[in-house]
Motif scaffolding. Structure first.
Motif, PDB file in Angstrom:
ATOM      1  N   MET A  78      28.269  -5.154 -13.162  1.00  0.00           N
ATOM      2  CA  MET A  78      27.510  -5.660 -12.018  1.00  0.00           C
ATOM      3  C   MET A  78      26.697  -6.884 -12.457  1.00  0.00           C
ATOM      4  N   PRO A  79      27.117  -8.103 -12.083  1.00  0.00           N
ATOM      5  CA  PRO A  79      26.355  -9.297 -12.474  1.00  0.00           C
ATOM      6  C   PRO A  79      25.040  -9.388 -11.706  1.00  0.00           C
ATOM      7  N   MET A  80      24.084 -10.121 -12.293  1.00  0.00           N
ATOM      8  CA  MET A  80      22.772 -10.293 -11.663  1.00  0.00           C
ATOM      9  C   MET A  80      22.383 -11.765 -11.650  1.00  0.00           C
ATOM     10  N   LEU A  81      21.638 -12.144 -10.631  1.00  0.00           N
ATOM     11  CA  LEU A  81      21.015 -13.462 -10.546  1.00  0.00           C
ATOM     12  C   LEU A  81      19.513 -13.239 -10.396  1.00  0.00           C
ATOM     13  N   VAL A  82      18.749 -13.716 -11.368  1.00  0.00           N
ATOM     14  CA  VAL A  82      17.305 -13.462 -11.411  1.00  0.00           C
ATOM     15  C   VAL A  82      16.571 -14.762 -11.123  1.00  0.00           C
ATOM     16  N   PHE A  83      15.650 -14.733 -10.159  1.00  0.00           N
ATOM     17  CA  PHE A  83      14.973 -15.965  -9.747  1.00  0.00           C
ATOM     18  C   PHE A  83      13.597 -15.645  -9.182  1.00  0.00           C
ATOM     19  N   GLY A  84      12.803 -16.680  -8.960  1.00  0.00           N
ATOM     20  CA  GLY A  84      11.458 -16.518  -8.422  1.00  0.00           C
ATOM     21  C   GLY A  84      11.474 -16.500  -6.901  1.00  0.00           C
ATOM     22  N   LEU A  85      10.948 -15.433  -6.315  1.00  0.00           N
ATOM     23  CA  LEU A  85      10.944 -15.323  -4.849  1.00  0.00           C
ATOM     24  C   LEU A  85      10.098 -16.413  -4.215  1.00  0.00           C
ATOM     25  N   ASN A  86       9.011 -16.790  -4.865  1.00  0.00           N
ATOM     26  CA  ASN A  86       8.043 -17.678  -4.226  1.00  0.00           C
ATOM     27  C   ASN A  86       8.420 -19.160  -4.297  1.00  0.00           C
ATOM     28  N   GLU A  87       9.571 -19.472  -4.905  1.00  0.00           N
ATOM     29  CA  GLU A  87      10.052 -20.846  -4.845  1.00  0.00           C
ATOM     30  C   GLU A  87      10.680 -21.098  -3.480  1.00  0.00           C
ATOM     31  N   GLU A  88      10.550 -22.299  -2.974  1.00  0.00           N
ATOM     32  CA  GLU A  88      11.019 -22.602  -1.618  1.00  0.00           C
ATOM     33  C   GLU A  88      12.529 -22.388  -1.483  1.00  0.00           C
ATOM     34  N   ASN A  89      12.923 -21.628  -0.455  1.00  0.00           N
ATOM     35  CA  ASN A  89      14.333 -21.367  -0.151  1.00  0.00           C
ATOM     36  C   ASN A  89      15.115 -20.786  -1.332  1.00  0.00           C
ATOM     37  N   SER A  90      14.441 -20.007  -2.189  1.00  0.00           N
ATOM     38  CA  SER A  90      15.092 -19.544  -3.420  1.00  0.00           C
ATOM     39  C   SER A  90      16.286 -18.640  -3.147  1.00  0.00           C
ATOM     40  N   ILE A  91      16.220 -17.815  -2.104  1.00  0.00           N
ATOM     41  CA  ILE A  91      17.324 -16.892  -1.816  1.00  0.00           C
ATOM     42  C   ILE A  91      18.543 -17.676  -1.315  1.00  0.00           C
ATOM     43  N   VAL A  92      18.315 -18.565  -0.356  1.00  0.00           N
ATOM     44  CA  VAL A  92      19.406 -19.382   0.186  1.00  0.00           C
ATOM     45  C   VAL A  92      20.000 -20.259  -0.907  1.00  0.00           C
ATOM     46  N   ASN A  93      19.139 -20.872  -1.731  1.00  0.00           N
ATOM     47  CA  ASN A  93      19.631 -21.740  -2.806  1.00  0.00           C
ATOM     48  C   ASN A  93      20.468 -20.964  -3.816  1.00  0.00           C
ATOM     49  N   THR A  94      20.042 -19.743  -4.104  1.00  0.00           N
ATOM     50  CA  THR A  94      20.790 -18.910  -5.042  1.00  0.00           C
ATOM     51  C   THR A  94      22.200 -18.644  -4.527  1.00  0.00           C
ATOM     52  N   MET A  95      22.313 -18.404  -3.242  1.00  0.00           N
ATOM     53  CA  MET A  95      23.616 -18.093  -2.658  1.00  0.00           C
ATOM     54  C   MET A  95      24.464 -19.343  -2.400  1.00  0.00           C
ATOM     55  N   SER A  96      23.819 -20.506  -2.326  1.00  0.00           N
ATOM     56  CA  SER A  96      24.569 -21.730  -2.011  1.00  0.00           C
ATOM     57  C   SER A  96      24.962 -22.515  -3.257  1.00  0.00           C
ATOM     58  N   GLY A  97      24.537 -22.032  -4.435  1.00  0.00           N
ATOM     59  CA  GLY A  97      24.975 -22.667  -5.667  1.00  0.00           C
ATOM     60  C   GLY A  97      23.940 -23.519  -6.365  1.00  0.00           C
ATOM     61  N   THR A  98      22.835 -23.869  -5.681  1.00  0.00           N
ATOM     62  CA  THR A  98      21.782 -24.652  -6.338  1.00  0.00           C
ATOM     63  C   THR A  98      20.785 -23.686  -6.953  1.00  0.00           C
ATOM     64  N   PHE A  99      21.235 -23.017  -8.001  1.00  0.00           N
ATOM     65  CA  PHE A  99      20.503 -21.896  -8.588  1.00  0.00           C
ATOM     66  C   PHE A  99      19.697 -22.364  -9.788  1.00  0.00           C
ATOM     67  N   THR A 100      18.398 -22.000  -9.822  1.00  0.00           N
ATOM     68  CA  THR A 100      17.540 -22.459 -10.915  1.00  0.00           C
ATOM     69  C   THR A 100      16.991 -21.308 -11.763  1.00  0.00           C
ATOM     70  N   GLY A 101      17.428 -20.092 -11.474  1.00  0.00           N
ATOM     71  CA  GLY A 101      16.951 -18.941 -12.234  1.00  0.00           C
ATOM     72  C   GLY A 101      17.844 -18.644 -13.426  1.00  0.00           C
ATOM     73  N   THR A 102      18.047 -17.361 -13.709  1.00  0.00           N
ATOM     74  CA  THR A 102      18.872 -16.935 -14.843  1.00  0.00           C
ATOM     75  C   THR A 102      20.066 -16.130 -14.330  1.00  0.00           C
ATOM     76  N   LYS A 103      21.264 -16.557 -14.736  1.00  0.00           N
ATOM     77  CA  LYS A 103      22.477 -15.812 -14.400  1.00  0.00           C
ATOM     78  C   LYS A 103      22.747 -14.794 -15.510  1.00  0.00           C
ATOM     79  N   VAL A 104      22.899 -13.531 -15.123  1.00  0.00           N
ATOM     80  CA  VAL A 104      23.178 -12.466 -16.095  1.00  0.00           C
ATOM     81  C   VAL A 104      24.641 -12.080 -15.954  1.00  0.00           C
ATOM     82  N   THR A 105      25.415 -12.323 -17.005  1.00  0.00           N
ATOM     83  CA  THR A 105      26.851 -12.067 -16.968  1.00  0.00           C
ATOM     84  C   THR A 105      27.176 -10.694 -17.545  1.00  0.00           C
ATOM     85  N   VAL A 106      28.341 -10.176 -17.167  1.00  0.00           N
ATOM     86  CA  VAL A 106      28.782  -8.870 -17.660  1.00  0.00           C
ATOM     87  C   VAL A 106      30.113  -8.993 -18.398  1.00  0.00           C
TER      88      VAL A 106
END
Length: 231
Positions: free
Chosen positions: A203-231
């Motif tokens: 189960m892969p994970m994407l870890v990011f800061g909730l309080n960054e602007e549009n962080s959820i949408v950005n994570t799903m659209s590819g402009t991801f600035t958090g940490t990708k956890v691979t399996v």
């Protein structure tokens, strides 16, 4: 990704107040999730309970009772956040692993998947229903059960670091790291039980800061600035 489980930290929901709810933060989350739902993505949500209760540090309350209080804190969070979601135009359903009167629906995989396929955002409250399991572990368990494509962890900090950035100003953030390395280095991005479940079930994970602007949408659209956890 067509189906994701979003884990919201309780502290992140509290915003700068650190306790209770920050309504603007919750509305911001709801508006972002609505964009995902409108794009046809199925979203399940687990909330932590840390904005109300952190019982493990108590020396006077039995661990089992402390964890039960924590489970109820997550039920309160899910009921609140689900109603905020309804306010912005989504249909929701809250599932718990134990009966909560008429407040919630008793969890089953079939019912949860059916609700997702009806276009509802579903909430998994109450953790696993058992003590000694964190909301991280509960979130991974539900993500595996509903066969989510990935788990999104929206935290109060913006990713996974090699040490605690609150303590060490020189802490370095990982752009990508394997779940095995997280376990080996004891980084505690999620607790050890949750990490091992992610490893065993890929189960892969994407870890990011909730309080960054549009962080959820950005994570799903590819402009991801958090940490990708691979399996």
């Amino acid at each position: 990704m067509k189906r994701v489980l979003l884990k919201l930290s309780g502290e992140a929901l509290a915003g700068e107040k650190k306790t209770g709810f920050d309504e603007e933060t919750c509305l911001g989350v709801a508006r972002q999730v609505k964009k995902l739902v409108d794009d046809g993505i199925q979203v399940a949500i687990v909330t932590g309970g840390g904005n109300f209760w952190r019982g493990r540090t108590s020396e006077t309350i039995d661990r089992v009772k402390a964890d039960q209080i924590g489970m109820l804190a997550t039920v309160m969070n899910c009921i609140y956040v689900s109603d905020i979601f309804r306010h912005v135009g989504m249909k929701t359903e809250v599932f718990t692993p134990f009966v909560c009167g008429a407040f919630t629906t008793l969890f089953s995989k079939d019912a949860a998947v059916a609700a997702l396929e009806e276009g509802k955002v579903i909430f998994f409250a109450g953790g696993t229903g058992h003590p000694y399991f964190s909301t991280d572990t509960g979130a991974v368990l539900r993500a595996i059960e509903i066969e989510a494509d990935a788990m999104l962890l929206a935290k109060a900090i913006d990713g996974i670091y090699d040490s605690d950035p609150k303590v060490n100003p020189e802490a370095k953030k990982f752009d990508e790291i394997s779940i095995q390395e997280i376990i080996d280095r004891k980084l505690m991005a999620v607790d050890l039980t949750a990490s091992i479940m992610c490893l065993e079930n890929k189960m892969p994970m994407l870890v990011f800061g909730l309080n960054e602007e549009n962080s959820i949408v950005n994570t799903m659209s590819g402009t991801f600035t958090g940490t990708k956890v691979t399996v």
